[in-house]
Design an enzyme around this catalytic site. Structure first.
Site, PDB file in Angstrom:
ATOM      1  CG  ASP A  75      -9.484   1.867  -1.186  1.00  0.00           C
ATOM      2  OD1 ASP A  75      -8.481   1.782  -1.919  1.00  0.00           O
ATOM      3  OD2 ASP A  75      -9.441   1.778   0.055  1.00  0.00           O
ATOM      4  CG  ASP A 110      -2.287   0.462   1.011  1.00  0.00           C
ATOM      5  OD1 ASP A 110      -2.483   1.184   0.024  1.00  0.00           O
ATOM      6  OD2 ASP A 110      -3.182   0.156   1.828  1.00  0.00           O
ATOM      7  CD1 TRP A 142      -5.005   3.141  -3.323  1.00  0.00           C
ATOM      8  CD2 TRP A 142      -3.699   4.937  -3.064  1.00  0.00           C
ATOM      9  NE1 TRP A 142      -4.420   3.077  -2.086  1.00  0.00           N
ATOM     10  CE2 TRP A 142      -3.632   4.168  -1.900  1.00  0.00           C
ATOM     11  CE3 TRP A 142      -2.956   6.126  -3.135  1.00  0.00           C
ATOM     12  CZ2 TRP A 142      -2.842   4.523  -0.810  1.00  0.00           C
ATOM     13  CZ3 TRP A 142      -2.176   6.487  -2.051  1.00  0.00           C
ATOM     14  CH2 TRP A 142      -2.123   5.697  -0.915  1.00  0.00           C
TER      15      TRP A 142
END
Ligand code: GAL
Length: 543
Positions: A220, A165, A201
């Site tokens: 997300d 992440d 992302w």
């Protein structure tokens, strides 16, 4: 007609040093590749509230519900498994959630014949430590502990996959390429087979292919149609980057949530779930189930175990379907399956809009000649044999996923700019050259490529320009923003400079003769020192 070429030829000059020099074929070349990952992941259903019991139980359910047999082999633990590091910086498993540590969980997953996945952040702190105020995630990122964590996760604990992440990385303002490359090196020292997912992302850049098997391309997802539409929208024009066994990741699926999902949204209708799964399959996204398997509705289970759809995702060619037609609100996507340039292709009709949408798809657009057999892969139903045009009206928020088999496969005549591979493209907002796929209402497919040129590395490439017999073709390039610009056109190894673009910003076309060899040709457009024009598409007509 011929005269026109002689006139134009006078305005070209052959270039020696240009984008041609480093030309390598980036295509999948028809060879079998590792398909996208399939499995289950903990985040959407449990967020950081995971535990040994939950993970083991979900792993057992993967077997009991036939998901393992359907190909879902990964059980991935997302954010929330850790505790604070000890005084030597060693990561600890969360003592409440995983009282026996992580090893027994990994062993349990392996004993079931499946693979185990874990999570980290490229910076210091995890996303859960920020969004979910999970204090345990403070300092749980891999930054400053790369070799130590890699040894623990893949050597001592035995994990097979890691999602990395970026909340911590973003907070510290770290450089993505440098960080992920360094982490990959540390992992390789322990186990080169570990599968890595970059969770930044946004499409991170073409460097990601060297590091990861997949990379997130969006923020997300949540269990709401608009969220699905947003994620799909981010991926519609990224098909060129899904190649050689590396994939664009559209996030963990939100199928199986009929009411609230831990990551938000009221759940999708059964039809919306079909579109969701169908698109994840045809666009070759990793297939990670995100719901609690204990409460997954039977219809959702049936959907995600649909063998015909899964076959599109796990197809040995590893292609992502690309947008071949975009009219009104509808999109038509297509990709080769089973055999490159064979007579079988997978096709999706996708209606993201809130009203009905009528599709009229000429089979020639799908490169089919003669009669075409059409099969509905959601309904497992042969729809019959068609010719000419395929017509369908689809309700709001719906899609159709089809296997088509044509009598013949036609030589392509149109190549859209939005299918091109742009080596310097990223979606991080960090691209100094601004290179971009962008909306253009006047362009075919309503998309163009802009900001190519300025340096030899900033080109657009079509690596599979196909000619059955080879020979001389007329290539018509549709472009805009030609004012004061030039275009270097490279066909295989030969570069020609086009100096005669229209001197304004409007849409124009220019036709040039090109020589193609039989089979696949690599075409590049660039300008090694000035901007190239914006490109809409090019067409090829045999002379
Ligand atoms: C987000 C990530 C999610 C989930 C979450 C965990 O950044 O995109 O998929 O992993 O962090 O905190």
């Amino acid at each position: 007609m011929k005269n026109k070429f002689y006139v134009l030829a006078a305005t070209f000059s052959l270039l020696c040093a240009s984008c041609a020099e480093t030309q390598v074929n980036h295509s999948n070349s028809g060879k079998s590749v590792t398909p996208p990952l399939m499995g289950w992941s903990s985040w959407n259903a449990f967020r950081v509230d995971i535990s040994e019991d939950i993970i083991k139980n979900q792993a057992d359910l993967m077997v009991e519900k036939g998901l393992k047999d359907a190909g879902y082999l990964n059980v991935n633990i997302d954010d929330g498994f850790f505790n604070e590091r000890d005084s030597n910086g060693n990561m600890q498993a969360n003592t409440t959630r995983f009282p026996n540590g992580m090893k027994p969980v990994v062993d349990h997953i392996h004993s079931l014949g499946m693979k185990a996945g874990i999570y980290t952040d490229a910076g210091n702190n995890t996303c859960g430590s920020m969004a979910d105020k999970d204090h345990a995630g403070v300092g749980a990122g891999i930054y400053g502990h790369e070799e130590q964590d890699a040894q623990l996760y893949f050597g001592d604990w035995g994990f097979d996959f890691i999602k990395i992440d970026y909340c911590g990385g973003s907070f510290l303002g770290l450089d993505e390429e440098e960080r992920y490359t360094s982490i990959r090196k540390s992992i390789d020292k322990v186990n080169k087979d570990v599968s890595v997912n970059i969770c930044r992302w946004a499409f991170p850049g073409t460097w990601a292919e060297k590091i990861a098997n997949s990379w997130r391309i969006s923020g997300d997802i949540n269990a709401h149609w608009n969220s699905l539409k947003y994620v799909v929208g981010k991926n519609l024009y990224l098909s060129a980057y899904a190649r050689n066994g590396h994939y664009n990741d559209m996030d963990m699926m939100v199928i199986g949530f009929r009411d609230s999902c831990k990551v938000g949204g009221e759940g999708l209708t059964p039809t919306e779930e079909e579109v969701h799964f169908g698109l994840w399959c045809i666009m070759s996204s990793p297939l990670l189930i995100g719901c609690n398997l204990a409460t997954m509705p039977e219809s959702s289970l049936q959907l995600v175990t649909n063998k015909e759809l899964i076959a599109l995702n796990q197809d040995p060619l590893g292609r992502q379907a690309y947008v071949v037609q975009h009219e009104n609100e509808g999109y038509v996507l297509v990709k080769d399956i089973e055999q490159q340039r064979g007579n079988v292709r997978a096709v999706a009709l996708y209606n993201p809009s809130d009203t009905i949408c009528t599709f009229s798809v000429p089979f020639s657009t799908l490169e089919f000649g003669g009669n075409v057999k059409v099969r509905d892969l959601v309904k497992h139903n042969d729809l019959g044999t068609f010719s000419g045009t395929f017509e369908q009206t689809l309700p709001a928020h719906s899609g159709m996923f089809l296997r088509m088999e044509g009598e013949t496969r036609l030589e392509p005549t149109l190549y859209e700019a939005e299918w091109a591979y742009l080596p310097l493209y990223n979606d991080l907002g960090k691209n100094s050259k601004g290179i971009v796929y962008s909306y253009d209402g006047q362009a075919s497919g309503k998309m163009k490529v802009g900001f190519i040129g300025g340096q030899p590395e900033n080109y657009a490439e079509w690596s599979e320009v196909y000619s059955e017999k080879g020979g001389r073709y007329n290539m018509t390039i549709n472009y805009s923003f030609g004012k004061g610009r030039q275009l270097d056109l490279t066909v295989n190894d030969i570069t020609t400079r086009i100096n005669s673009l229209a001197n304004d910003d409007n849409h124009h076309q220019i036709t040039v003769p090109v020589e193609l060899k039989p089979g696949y040709n690599v075409i590049r457009m660039c300008n090694s020192y000035n901007w190239a024009p914006d490109i809409d598409n090019f067409t090829l007509t045999k002379e």
